[in-house]
Design a protein around this motif. Structure first.
Motif, PDB file in Angstrom:
ATOM      1  N   TYR A 113       0.831  -1.210   0.000  1.00  0.00           N
ATOM      2  CA  TYR A 113       0.000   0.000   0.000  1.00  0.00           C
ATOM      3  C   TYR A 113       0.861   1.253   0.000  1.00  0.00           C
ATOM      4  N   VAL A 114       0.220   2.351  -0.410  1.00  0.00           N
ATOM      5  CA  VAL A 114       0.946   3.602  -0.617  1.00  0.00           C
ATOM      6  C   VAL A 114      -0.025   4.769  -0.486  1.00  0.00           C
ATOM      7  N   GLU A 115       0.496   5.928  -0.126  1.00  0.00           N
ATOM      8  CA  GLU A 115      -0.237   7.186  -0.243  1.00  0.00           C
ATOM      9  C   GLU A 115       0.385   7.891  -1.440  1.00  0.00           C
ATOM     10  N   ALA A 116      -0.267   7.782  -2.579  1.00  0.00           N
ATOM     11  CA  ALA A 116       0.290   8.276  -3.839  1.00  0.00           C
ATOM     12  C   ALA A 116      -0.134   9.713  -4.098  1.00  0.00           C
ATOM     13  N   SER A 117       0.798  10.478  -4.610  1.00  0.00           N
ATOM     14  CA  SER A 117       0.490  11.845  -5.023  1.00  0.00           C
ATOM     15  C   SER A 117      -0.397  11.816  -6.261  1.00  0.00           C
ATOM     16  N   ILE A 118      -0.936  12.965  -6.602  1.00  0.00           N
ATOM     17  CA  ILE A 118      -1.699  13.090  -7.843  1.00  0.00           C
ATOM     18  C   ILE A 118      -0.815  12.652  -9.009  1.00  0.00           C
ATOM     19  N   SER A 119       0.449  13.033  -8.972  1.00  0.00           N
ATOM     20  CA  SER A 119       1.389  12.714 -10.053  1.00  0.00           C
ATOM     21  C   SER A 119       1.669  11.213 -10.152  1.00  0.00           C
TER      22      SER A 119
END
Length: 155
Positions: A113-119
């Protein structure tokens, strides 16, 4: 390209990658104020030296130069994943994330899992991660959007 574990001294390049990735890549999706809250314009080598000694990130090396890095926590959490702007769109971050997934699954971790940026969200979606929720996070009093995403191992 080679993917290896962090070596002492890599933090200098990692600090520069973090800073340039935010101000040259993420700046397409975030305001200048948001980018400055996320990262100063000057790399913080001391901070990254301490962080890298703790996190021991994976490092992508191209022609003897560090092109990107990814931190993988023992529970399958991808904490930081950044690519140097001059190496973006070459599949390097894809390979780093795939390496993190393979490493996690080989250790019987069933969820990455990850907290991904918009980019970063499109890359993670392309690799099979799904959005769980959109988050609004405050850094130095400035709000930014990111996405909690996960990939579950098929059993």
């Amino acid at each position: 390209m080679e993917i290896r574990h962090y070596h002492q001294g890599d933090h200098t390049a990692i600090a520069e990658i973090f800073t340039s990735a935010i101000h040259e890549i993420a700046s397409k999706d975030y305001t200048e104020e948001q980018c400055l809250a996320w990262s100063d314009r000057e790399p913080n080598h001391e901070h990254w030296g301490k962080r890298c000694e703790l996190k021991r990130p994976f490092v992508a090396v191209v022609d003897s130069e560090i092109a990107g890095f990814l931190e993988l926590d023992p529970d399958g959490h991808i904490d930081c994943a950044y690519i140097h702007p001059k190496y973006q769109r070459r599949g390097i971050m894809t390979r780093l994330v795939q390496h993190a997934i393979e490493t996690s699954f080989a250790m019987n971790i069933l969820r990455v899992y990850v907290e991904a940026s918009i980019s970063a969200r499109p890359l993670f979606e392309k690799l099979g991660f799904r959005v769980i929720r959109q988050n609004i996070v405050a850094i130095k009093g400035v709000e930014l959007i990111n996405y909690s995403m996960e990939l579950l191992r098929e059993t």
